[in-house]
Design an enzyme around this catalytic site. Structure first.
Site, PDB file in Angstrom:
ATOM      1  N   ASP A 174       0.790  -1.241   0.100  1.00 15.44           N
ATOM      2  CA  ASP A 174      -0.031  -0.109   0.023  1.00 15.44           C
ATOM      3  C   ASP A 174       0.811   1.218  -0.057  1.00 15.44           C
ATOM      4  O   ASP A 174       1.759   1.350   0.609  1.00 15.44           O
ATOM      5  CB  ASP A 174      -0.827   0.140   1.200  1.00 15.44           C
ATOM      6  CG  ASP A 174      -2.066  -1.201   1.335  1.00 15.44           C
ATOM      7  OD1 ASP A 174      -1.886  -1.960   0.216  1.00 15.44           O
ATOM      8  OD2 ASP A 174      -2.783  -1.221   2.320  1.00 15.44           O
ATOM      9  N   ASP A 199     -15.919  -3.349  -1.557  1.00 15.88           N
ATOM     10  CA  ASP A 199     -15.736  -3.326  -0.524  1.00 15.88           C
ATOM     11  C   ASP A 199     -17.189  -3.560   0.434  1.00 15.88           C
ATOM     12  O   ASP A 199     -17.896  -2.627   0.246  1.00 15.88           O
ATOM     13  CB  ASP A 199     -15.041  -1.988  -0.115  1.00 15.88           C
ATOM     14  CG  ASP A 199     -13.842  -1.994  -0.962  1.00 15.88           C
ATOM     15  OD1 ASP A 199     -13.143  -2.946  -1.265  1.00 15.88           O
ATOM     16  OD2 ASP A 199     -13.436  -0.790  -1.170  1.00 15.88           O
TER      17      ASP A 199
END
Length: 237
Positions: free
Chosen positions: A8, A129
């Site tokens: 990330d 998500d």
């Protein structure tokens, strides 16, 4: 099942956030490309890159993405802030193997049909998500009125080659996983499911492998030393 380490990127560094919230950085490493290369050297067959600056609407880390592509040989899947067809095309054309599209796909599902027709289904992944069994968008800030299963069926029809499922309720908390939503997805679509969120131990990996998950993204647990990649790869088939 394939194990995919996460890298990330935020402000040019490799980070781990709690539930995607800015300011909750718990791991900060200076050179994301070197991190990606190290995961590959340790046996990763695929890499999961997230441009958090893109996902949070504050810019892109394109030069770092290019550096990761240059320094590694493993296929790369990348998500975060892909807001237009041209964004997706640019990433595919610089060497990203699979683009992960979230908010843009929810807003305009036809985009998935367009991209999969041009580049092939296997290069297009839709990110779903889930929070309280509803799909959330815009960096987990806005909720839709549809469940992950409803969207997964839609995007399978549209030509998505895979679904990245993240359970926001457990993501980054290191409390373990909730199997029921994943089982439901596996029972309702035939395209590969990539699971992410809340993995804390190799026991979680065993369970995911046993129920038929195709790919698992691991982030926090690797960076905090709860799981070694070597141990995780024992569950790779």
């Amino acid at each position: 099942m394939i194990i995919i380490p996460a890298v990330d990127i935020k402000n040019g560094k490799c980070v781990q956030l709690v539930q995607g919230e800015p300011g909750t950085e718990q791991v900060v490493i200076e050179n994301p490309a070197e991190v990606a290369k190290q995961w590959e050297q340790k046996g990763a067959k695929k890499l999961h890159i997230v441009d958090l600056d893109g996902a949070l609407g504050s810019g892109r880390n394109l030069s770092i993405v290019k550096e990761i592509i240059e320094k590694t040989k493993s296929p790369i899947q990348l998500g975060g802030g892909i807001r237009s067809v041209s964004d997706a095309k640019k990433l595919l054309e610089i060497g990203v193997n699979t683009v992960i599209i979230g908010t843009m796909a929810i807003k305009n599902p036809e985009i998935i049909k367009e991209l999969s027709s041009e580049y092939g289904c296997e290069r297009i992944c839709v990110s779903l998500d889930s929070k309280n069994n509803k799909v959330v968008t815009h960096g987990w800030k806005e909720s839709t009125d549809k469940t992950p299963i409803e969207y997964a069926k839609l995007f399978e029809k549209m030509g998505a080659g895979s679904i990245l499922f993240t359970n926001v309720d457990v993501e980054g908390l290191l409390n373990g996983i909730n199997l029921e939503p994943i089982k439901e997805l596996l029972n309702n679509v035939s395209i590969p499911i990539i699971y992410s969120g809340g993995i804390t131990s190799v026991d979680d990996l065993k369970v995911l492998s046993d129920i038929g998950v195709d790919y698992v993204v691991i982030g926090s647990a690797l960076y905090k030393g709860l799981i070694t990649l070597e141990d995780a790869l024992k569950y790779q088939k």
